[in-house]
Design an enzyme around this catalytic site. Structure first.
Site, PDB file in Angstrom:
ATOM      1  N   ASP A 174       0.838  -1.194   0.000  1.00  0.00           N
ATOM      2  CA  ASP A 174       0.000   0.000   0.000  1.00  0.00           C
ATOM      3  C   ASP A 174       0.876   1.249   0.000  1.00  0.00           C
ATOM      4  O   ASP A 174       1.198   1.784   1.041  1.00  0.00           O
ATOM      5  CB  ASP A 174      -0.902  -0.020   1.235  1.00  0.00           C
ATOM      6  CG  ASP A 174      -1.807   1.185   1.335  1.00  0.00           C
ATOM      7  OD1 ASP A 174      -2.073   1.809   0.300  1.00  0.00           O
ATOM      8  OD2 ASP A 174      -2.237   1.496   2.464  1.00  0.00           O
ATOM      9  N   GLU A 209      -2.141  10.449  -0.780  1.00  0.00           N
ATOM     10  CA  GLU A 209      -3.434   9.796  -0.594  1.00  0.00           C
ATOM     11  C   GLU A 209      -3.712   9.564   0.881  1.00  0.00           C
ATOM     12  O   GLU A 209      -4.832   9.767   1.348  1.00  0.00           O
ATOM     13  CB  GLU A 209      -3.459   8.453  -1.332  1.00  0.00           C
ATOM     14  CG  GLU A 209      -4.829   7.782  -1.369  1.00  0.00           C
ATOM     15  CD  GLU A 209      -5.087   6.817  -0.216  1.00  0.00           C
ATOM     16  OE1 GLU A 209      -6.245   6.383  -0.053  1.00  0.00           O
ATOM     17  OE2 GLU A 209      -4.151   6.505   0.533  1.00  0.00           O
ATOM     18  N   GLU A 210      -2.696   9.168   1.623  1.00  0.00           N
ATOM     19  CA  GLU A 210      -2.892   8.833   3.020  1.00  0.00           C
ATOM     20  C   GLU A 210      -3.203  10.054   3.877  1.00  0.00           C
ATOM     21  O   GLU A 210      -3.690   9.921   4.998  1.00  0.00           O
ATOM     22  CB  GLU A 210      -1.658   8.112   3.572  1.00  0.00           C
ATOM     23  CG  GLU A 210      -1.314   6.796   2.866  1.00  0.00           C
ATOM     24  CD  GLU A 210      -2.312   5.683   3.105  1.00  0.00           C
ATOM     25  OE1 GLU A 210      -3.320   5.934   3.790  1.00  0.00           O
ATOM     26  OE2 GLU A 210      -2.087   4.566   2.608  1.00  0.00           O
TER      27      GLU A 210
END
Length: 860
Positions: A174, A209-210
């Site tokens: 991820d 994104e995180e």
């Protein structure tokens, strides 16, 4: 229930006869569900001399990002290094592309690279909470591959993966894995001589994104080529094993495109479960839908999601074949979407939500429309009803009045419903016993399928016991009732616009064949043939096993991060009972094959098995070294009060956390400290760097002992001030700019109570006095952000606003900043000691995220 004839086989012999099916069908389904292609090492196929997807190449990229660079948390130096490395790879691929064109000038091919940098803000509601995000100078790397013409660039498919990783993880799966897949797809496409795109591909390597999808928002709202995107393919990972799952598909065109991949893996069930909001998760796909109004596919690796956002999200834990599977599927999608058969041009006017049923069935990926499904299921129900009537066996033919078909079916439906409810009630009774009475919840956590061993016998006990209450029902009647109930529910559910009803159709349809077969094999007075059971059970065993694998893969690890208050035990018990009822739908008719006494014995035996399962699982530890408990630790330095505290929290309801907190207090807090939980709500700002996920946490707050290093003054330039401050007494408003300065501090968050009339975050602040949360994400080295506000003044109250602020010291994150621990001050020294202690005391069964935070309150 009727007494069994002397010639009738007993339950043991009957089950032994069906045992090969009970073993072979689930085994086939299990292997098919988790099947992966053979990993490829060579970049070029030695037989065809053509470029090919290479797992070795993809994992090499993932390893460099996740291990050589490391934890790429937004705002850190490593985050900037990841950005620079991906840009270098993009430029290298562009050079390859240009070299190919120079060598073959007749080939229409162009590769363009952008390094986007920008600032912005957006609203990000999640978990029922309102949150605003602001970001400064975040980046994206964009590669567009096209035929070089304006016409070829008019319609594009977007492929997205994120370069950054989250706070406690190096992010190999991820999402470095997906980054590697995209880089390798570009390599293969550029170096394939016969490939010439009719439409363009936009590869978006988004770098935030995180931090709640900032970079995808940046691209969608500010990049000039965003308006050419007609569809999006988002690549994600919430695990490290198994094939990537298609869990969101938002148009019929894109579902049909996905059907052309070599390794399809997805279903309308996963699509509808995710879109329902049951799973509190989200991806960049949200931004593409909101701001580009495009359709697409959302795919993720979900197996072994125990390692999701954990330290062990490393390349060594990515199962062989995972990268190959994702790479070959993505490449096939891109080849189709850039061909002259591509649906991209017809998506220019937007799209409508899909009215499409899709799933895998015995190796086939089936796709059909809702209208086809409604017709198919309705006709099937009518046909099966006719079969039930034609094959109806009067259970009392000797009586003049006998029994009616309708009356018997009502009895059968009651028996089938009772079996389902009995399974649910019994499994949840055991769940209550485990969680509330024995205090042994999550005992199944360390193995995805262990919960079946605990709750399966209980569910089966309940299903059988319910039939003792129902009374006598003819076996044939119960069999046909199962068929009619499932066929009717499939028709009803589909009529309500829910495509998941298809799984009931797949189960019900073979029952009709089974009853027809039974009419040929038996006499009216005989039991239903075991061959009919075999025919009827094959489909639910196969599809049900697939359903079990898909659901448990997601929900079992998820219970380790949904909070102490979530009824995890009951969730898992319900899943086992409901899915188990689907896998073994003919339990009720099989029970009515035997005498009352045999059923009583079976219930007693299964009750003993259930008791044994409870005893065994009560002795199990929920966690082990590869299925760890998540622990969240903050070393907090408060600028305002000049106090320092240690905050410890967990996100699950497994037993033992309070005892662990007591041990932590003895080791690291002041002598005699007794840890007590603190209230976690919107006004507990200590955890605002993790807001709104912080709502899942059960936190403890501990005083730190007066060590010499803790007595040093807290030195940070972290400030919150009001500038351009003006008050309009006539209008009753105050206008000012809230300025947050945070040198060396990342992921800053502010929270305050006010009645905001206007601000620069959006055009729709709540029209009331409310709590507001704003979180920031900025590129490395940028340390100031601001928001303009107009607030309403309350009568006879101060115009000033108390702002809670908090952020993370960029050098004080363990283990991400282990290599720079000397720069992390007192927090990193504590974290190194704490981490070693945890490893010894828990034998490696706890994975802790350590954050050195700075906080305070500013009245502005």
């Amino acid at each position: 229930m009727s007494k069994a004839p002397q010639t009738r086989w007993g339950p043991v012999r009957s089950l032994l006869c069906l045992a090969p099916l009970f073993i072979a069908a689930p085994l086939y389904s299990y292997r098919a569900h988790y099947a992966l292609p053979t990993p490829v090492v060579d970049l070029v196929n030695p037989i065809t001399s053509l470029p090919q997807i290479s797992e070795a190449q993809i994992l090499g990229h993932a390893k460099y990002l996740s291990e050589d660079i490391g934890y790429r948390t937004v705002g850190t130096r490593e985050h900037a290094l990841g950005d620079a490395w991906v840009l270098q790879q993009a430029e290298s691929l562009r050079a390859q592309c240009e070299s190919v064109v120079r060598a073959h000038p007749e080939r229409k091919l162009q590769c363009e690279v952008w390094h986007q940098q920008g600032s912005g803000s957006h609203r990000f509601d999640m978990m029922g909470r309102r949150l605003y995000k602001t970001y400064v100078n975040l980046t994206n790397i964009i590669v567009r591959v096209s035929d070089g013409t304006e016409k070829g660039k008019e319609h594009a498919v977007l492929v997205n993966a994120h370069v950054d990783s989250t706070l406690p993880s190096p992010g190999a799966a991820d999402d470095a894995l997906s980054v590697g897949v995209m880089l390798d797809c570009i390599r293969v496409l550029v170096n394939t001589p016969s490939w010439q795109p009719e439409h363009s591909i936009v590869f978006l390597f988004n770098n935030a994104e995180e931090s709640l999808q900032d970079a995808s928002h940046l691209f969608s709202t500010q990049h000039p080529i965003a308006k050419t995107v007609r569809a999006a393919i988002n690549l994600e990972a919430a695990g490290t094993t198994g094939p990537e799952l298609l869990f969101q598909a938002t148009s019929e065109q894109m579902i049909k495109a996905y059907a052309k991949v070599p390794w399809p893996h997805g279903s309308v069930v996963a699509n509808e479960v995710f879109s329902s909001g049951i799973i509190l998760s989200d991806t960049d796909f949200r931004q593409f839908e909101l701001y580009l109004n495009v359709t697409g596919l959302d795919m993720a690796v979900v197996g072994n999601s125990y390692l999701y956002h954990m330290r062990k999200d490393l390349v060594e834990n990515i199962e062989p074949g995972v990268a190959q599977h994702m790479g070959e599927n993505v490449l096939a999608l891109l080849l189709h979407l850039t061909s002259n058969e591509s649906p991209l041009p017809e998506l220019v006017v937007g799209y409508t939500r899909p009215q499409t049923v899709f799933y895998e069935y015995f190796g086939y990926f089936l796709v059909y429309s809702y209208s086809t499904a409604k017709l198919l299921y309705t006709v099937s129900f009518v046909f099966l009803l006719a079969i039930a009537r034609v094959t109806y066996v009067n259970p009392a033919p000797a009586l003049k009045k006998g029994a009616s078909f309708l009356g018997d079916q009502v009895k059968g439906i009651i028996a089938v419903t009772a079996a389902f409810l009995g399974a649910l009630i019994s499994a949840n009774a055991v769940a209550f016993l485990m969680a509330t009475v024995l205090g042994k919840s999550h005992s199944w956590f360390s193995s995805v399928f262990a919960c079946i061993a605990l709750y399966g016998p209980a569910a089966l006990t309940g299903a059988l016991a319910s039939q003792l209450l129902v009374g006598r029902v003819h076996e044939h009647t119960a069999f046909s009732s199962v068929m009619l109930v499932q066929a009717f529910l499939a028709t009803l559910i589909q009529g309500l616009g829910i495509g998941s009803g298809g799984i009931l159709f797949l189960s019900a349809a073979p029952f009709g064949l089974a009853l027809l077969l039974n009419a040929f094999l038996t006499k009216p007075s005989d039991n239903i043939s075991l061959w009919s059971y075999a025919v009827g059970l094959l489909s639910p065993l196969v599809t049900g096993t697939t359903l079990f694998c898909s659901v448990l893969d997601v929900f079992v690890p998820l219970t380790g991060r949904i909070g102490e208050e979530a009824p995890a035990e009951h969730i898992i018990a319900t899943i086992v009972a409901a899915t188990g009822s689907y896998v073994l739908p003919l339990t009720a008719p099989f029970v009515h094959r035997f005498s009352y006494r045999i059923v009583v014995r079976a219930v007693v035996f299964l009750s003993l098995v259930t008791a044994l399962a409870i005893a065994v699982f009560s002795a199990r530890s929920p966690f082990d070294t590869m299925h760890q408990k998540r622990l969240f630790v903050i070393h907090m330095e408060n600028i305002t009060s000049e106090e320092q505290h240690l905050h410890v929290a967990a996100a699950d309801g497994a037993p033992g956390f309070h005892e662990l907190a007591v041990d932590i207090a003895k080791e690291f807090s002041v002598p005699g400290a007794t840890p007590t939980t603190v209230v976690m709500n919107d006004w507990n700002s200590d955890w605002d760097t993790m807001y709104p996920f912080s709502a899942f946490l059960t936190p403890y707050k501990l005083d730190l002992p007066l060590r010499a290093e803790h007595q040093d003054p807290i030195e940070h330039g972290f400030t919150v001030t009001a500038e351009n401050d003006t008050t309009d007494d006539v209008a009753g408003t105050r206008s000012f700019t809230l300025v947050v300065t945070h040198p060396g501090i990342i992921w800053t968050a502010v929270a305050f109570d006010a009645h905001v009339l206007e601000w620069t975050l959006d055009n729709n602040p709540p029209d009331e006095h409310a709590r507001h949360h704003i979180k920031e994400g900025s590129f490395y080295g940028h340390d100031t952000w601001s928001v303009d506000l107009v607030t309403k003044l309350a009568p006879n109250a101060s115009a000033r606003v108390a702002v809670d602020f908090v952020g993370i010291h960029e050098k004080a994150m363990w283990p991400g900043k282990r290599a720079e621990k000397a720069l992390g001050g007192r927090a990193m020294a504590l974290f190194e000691e704490f981490d070693g202690w945890l490893e010894r005391e828990t034998a490696g069964t706890v994975d802790a995220m350590f954050l050195g935070c700075v906080a305070g309150v500013a009245v502005v």
